[in-house]
Design an enzyme around this catalytic site. Sequence first.
Site, PDB file in Angstrom:
ATOM      1  N   GLY A   1       0.835  -1.198   0.000  1.00 33.66           N
ATOM      2  CA  GLY A   1       0.000   0.000   0.000  1.00 33.66           C
ATOM      3  C   GLY A   1       0.870   1.249   0.000  1.00 33.66           C
TER       4      GLY A   1
ATOM      5  N   ALA B   1       3.957  -4.924  21.003  1.00 33.04           N
ATOM      6  CA  ALA B   1       2.686  -5.254  20.374  1.00 33.04           C
ATOM      7  C   ALA B   1       1.508  -4.592  21.098  1.00 33.04           C
ATOM      8  CB  ALA B   1       2.509  -6.766  20.352  1.00 33.04           C
TER       9      ALA B   1
ATOM     10  N   HIS C   1      -3.154 -16.927  49.043  1.00 39.33           N
ATOM     11  CA  HIS C   1      -1.997 -17.705  49.510  1.00 39.33           C
ATOM     12  C   HIS C   1      -2.189 -19.169  49.131  1.00 39.33           C
ATOM     13  CE1 HIS C   1       1.340 -18.987  51.968  1.00 39.33           C
ATOM     14  NE2 HIS C   1       0.566 -19.957  52.442  1.00 39.33           N
TER      15      HIS C   1
HETATM   16  P1  FAD Z   1       4.101  -5.046  12.548  1.00 39.91           P
HETATM   17  O1  FAD Z   1       3.660  -6.130  13.436  1.00 39.91           O
HETATM   18  O2  FAD Z   1       5.527  -5.002  12.155  1.00 39.91           O
HETATM   19  O3  FAD Z   1       3.187  -5.148  11.255  1.00 39.91           O
HETATM   20  C1  FAD Z   1       3.400  -4.368  10.137  1.00 39.91           C
HETATM   21  C2  FAD Z   1       2.712  -5.022   8.960  1.00 39.91           C
HETATM   22  O4  FAD Z   1       2.644  -4.080   7.919  1.00 39.91           O
HETATM   23  C3  FAD Z   1       3.455  -6.229   8.386  1.00 39.91           C
HETATM   24  O5  FAD Z   1       2.555  -7.291   8.235  1.00 39.91           O
HETATM   25  C4  FAD Z   1       3.970  -5.737   7.042  1.00 39.91           C
HETATM   26  O6  FAD Z   1       4.025  -6.752   6.064  1.00 39.91           O
HETATM   27  C5  FAD Z   1       2.918  -4.716   6.689  1.00 39.91           C
HETATM   28  N1  FAD Z   1       3.362  -3.664   5.773  1.00 39.91           N
HETATM   29  C6  FAD Z   1       4.439  -2.844   5.883  1.00 39.91           C
HETATM   30  N2  FAD Z   1       4.467  -1.961   4.872  1.00 39.91           N
HETATM   31  C7  FAD Z   1       3.392  -2.235   4.110  1.00 39.91           C
HETATM   32  C8  FAD Z   1       2.881  -1.661   2.914  1.00 39.91           C
HETATM   33  N3  FAD Z   1       3.454  -0.610   2.333  1.00 39.91           N
HETATM   34  N4  FAD Z   1       1.767  -2.210   2.380  1.00 39.91           N
HETATM   35  C9  FAD Z   1       1.155  -3.268   2.956  1.00 39.91           C
HETATM   36  N5  FAD Z   1       1.584  -3.838   4.089  1.00 39.91           N
HETATM   37  C10 FAD Z   1       2.687  -3.323   4.657  1.00 39.91           C
HETATM   38  N6  FAD Z   1       6.304  -7.323  21.317  1.00 39.91           N
HETATM   39  C11 FAD Z   1       5.638  -7.609  22.452  1.00 39.91           C
HETATM   40  O7  FAD Z   1       4.877  -6.777  22.932  1.00 39.91           O
HETATM   41  N7  FAD Z   1       5.775  -8.839  23.056  1.00 39.91           N
HETATM   42  C12 FAD Z   1       6.614  -9.778  22.581  1.00 39.91           C
HETATM   43  O8  FAD Z   1       6.713 -10.862  23.156  1.00 39.91           O
HETATM   44  C13 FAD Z   1       7.345  -9.494  21.402  1.00 39.91           C
HETATM   45  N8  FAD Z   1       8.173 -10.415  20.875  1.00 39.91           N
HETATM   46  C14 FAD Z   1       8.856 -10.134  19.724  1.00 39.91           C
HETATM   47  C15 FAD Z   1       9.745 -11.080  19.237  1.00 39.91           C
HETATM   48  C16 FAD Z   1      10.462 -10.828  18.091  1.00 39.91           C
HETATM   49  C17 FAD Z   1      11.410 -11.880  17.557  1.00 39.91           C
HETATM   50  C18 FAD Z   1      10.270  -9.595  17.402  1.00 39.91           C
HETATM   51  C19 FAD Z   1      11.013  -9.318  16.118  1.00 39.91           C
HETATM   52  C20 FAD Z   1       9.398  -8.633  17.881  1.00 39.91           C
HETATM   53  C21 FAD Z   1       8.692  -8.892  19.062  1.00 39.91           C
HETATM   54  N9  FAD Z   1       7.818  -7.956  19.616  1.00 39.91           N
HETATM   55  C22 FAD Z   1       7.152  -8.239  20.780  1.00 39.91           C
HETATM   56  C23 FAD Z   1       7.585  -6.651  18.983  1.00 39.91           C
HETATM   57  C24 FAD Z   1       6.272  -6.682  18.197  1.00 39.91           C
HETATM   58  O9  FAD Z   1       6.337  -7.711  17.243  1.00 39.91           O
HETATM   59  C25 FAD Z   1       6.025  -5.345  17.531  1.00 39.91           C
HETATM   60  O10 FAD Z   1       6.073  -4.310  18.484  1.00 39.91           O
HETATM   61  C26 FAD Z   1       4.658  -5.320  16.857  1.00 39.91           C
HETATM   62  O11 FAD Z   1       4.552  -6.348  15.908  1.00 39.91           O
HETATM   63  C27 FAD Z   1       4.407  -3.965  16.178  1.00 39.91           C
HETATM   64  O12 FAD Z   1       3.169  -3.975  15.577  1.00 39.91           O
HETATM   65  P2  FAD Z   1       2.840  -3.059  14.304  1.00 39.91           P
HETATM   66  O13 FAD Z   1       1.422  -3.331  13.994  1.00 39.91           O
HETATM   67  O14 FAD Z   1       3.275  -1.680  14.563  1.00 39.91           O
HETATM   68  O15 FAD Z   1       3.784  -3.612  13.131  1.00 39.91           O
END
Ligand code: FAD
Length: 466
Positions: free
Chosen positions: A114, A321, A445
């Site tokens: 997008g 997340a 407890h």
């Molecule tokens: P994201 O989850 O990164 O989602 C972004 C989405 O946008 C993706 O699906 C991508 O494909 C899509 N996208 C990007 N650009 C475009 C575009 N131009 N057009 C269409 N689609 C697009 N957080 C926690 O709170 N607890 C945890 O236990 C935790 N564990 C983690 C473990 C690992 C290994 C990693 C890498 C991260 C972890 N995190 C955890 C962090 C967490 O994953 C992120 O903070 C969270 O996913 C962010 O959510 P978001 O919706 O901002 O982005």
Amino acid sequence: MAAYDVTVIGSGPGGYVAAIRCAQLGLKTAVVEKWPTFGGTCLNVGCIPSKALLHASELYEEAGHGFADMGIAVEPKLDVAKMLAFKDEGVAGNVKGVDFLFKKNKIDTFRGTGSIAGQGKVKVTAEDGSVQEIETRNTIIASGSDVARLPGVEIDEKRVVSSTGALTLDQVPGKMVVIGGGVIGLELGSVWRRLGAEVTVVEFLDKILPPEDNEVSKQFQRILGKQGFKFKLSSKVTGVDTSGKTLKVSVEPAKGGDTETIEADVVLVAIGRVPYTKGLGLEEAGIAMDERGRIKTDDHYRTNVPGVWAIGDVITGPMLAHKAEDEGVACAELIAGQKPHVNYEAIPSVVYTYPEVASVGRTEEQLKKDGVAYNVGKFPFTANGRAKVNRTTDGFVKILADKTTDRVLGVHIVGPDAGTMIGEVTLGMEFGAAAEDIARTCHAHPTLSEAIKEAALAVANRAIHM
Ligand code: FAD
Ligand code: NAI
């Protein structure tokens, strides 16, 4: 009239939750996702798969060591392929769940990248190059983040891996070097150490988990050391030689000095994540970014371009997340004309190792820096009955409360189930709880959560079991 009230770019925890909340509020909603499955980093290559492997590897290690002490004789045998399949099934179940929720809420979905294509327009470019244009009154960018790269260290996701590759290693490495002693390094380092790898963590700073309270970092490092982790603090990796069968990792003191070579079968690069904005057409649309490449928003997730909003990892704040989800809900409600609020003082953070590390609010170091006078209440799990009988006594609860008002300003827990326990104090902080409120709340407890009550009592120097 635009076809949609809201189009969300990205279906991670920020994007999919925003879309569902928009739909609940009666807004006609679309989601654009470029990956084959919904759920973003968190569900596909982040929170969910890492927790599946942490769970399985913890049980494997316990079966090998802890079970015998309880009179359970087992000889665990590791099947890495099956463990990875267990993880993949868990991921599949979760991403299908998002699919179901989109359908249930009548959210339209578009596959492709997008980009902002002018006022009220989002262009979707599919993998085969075909293009569709969506008319929309509002666009929420929730494009998330990507792995931060280390110059001179090329990630091939086989021997030199990011978190994504570390979730799919098909055999246990003999030696693993982890670059970065942060959340990913310690969680995924724990997985492979439990399964048999010798893990060395190289951390640039003089402590692991830099955002955590110093006392937490120190004690947690000691606990991980007892588990077999090796640490090289105040050190930096300057290169990885991949020419031989064994990787040669060059490490030198952070401030410069003699280079040392460490051998490894796998190197995990875990030095942070960076906002992901590729392909969004931000420059063409004139959307402002900050010096760290994050999309700039005001306190209400509005970018400088009317009708374009941004949430989650791609904007400022902790890359978590649940932070992205809460922003997703708030952004949807703002678009619908409501007045929501996200309290950034009370966002918990959890490291899902054993023991877990969980915190909310400010550290002692931050309070000192902010010039806030505080009292400290601490209680170790060695003095908690349930932890004692379970033999899970590593760690402590520490509560920081305002010296004058007794209001809880920060809570830090190292211990079993710390991630679950932090919930009660986060709720307390949302309600402006004083340490005395927690101290006078009846806790069942025998539970580990009694350590929280005791730490709250300790703020006023009257812990019972210490
Ligand atoms: P994201 O989850 O990164 O989602 C972004 C989405 O946008 C993706 O699906 C991508 O494909 C899509 N996208 C990007 N650009 C475009 C575009 N131009 N057009 C269409 N689609 C697009 N957080 C926690 O709170 N607890 C945890 O236990 C935790 N564990 C983690 C473990 C690992 C290994 C990693 C890498 C991260 C972890 N995190 C955890 C962090 C967490 O994953 C992120 O903070 C969270 O996913 C962010 O959510 P978001 O919706 O901002 O982005
Ligand atoms: P991080 O920011 O947690 O840790 C990175 C570590 O690498 C820091 O300690 C930093 O000082 C160190 N570092 C940076 N450059 C370095 C260098 N050149 N050499 C050696 N060390 C260096 O980042 P991480 O672990 O990559 O995770 C990224 C983000 O993903 C986290 O900040 C978190 O927001 C999210 N995450 C959250 C999880 C959770 O909530 N349980 C689990 C995994 C990830």
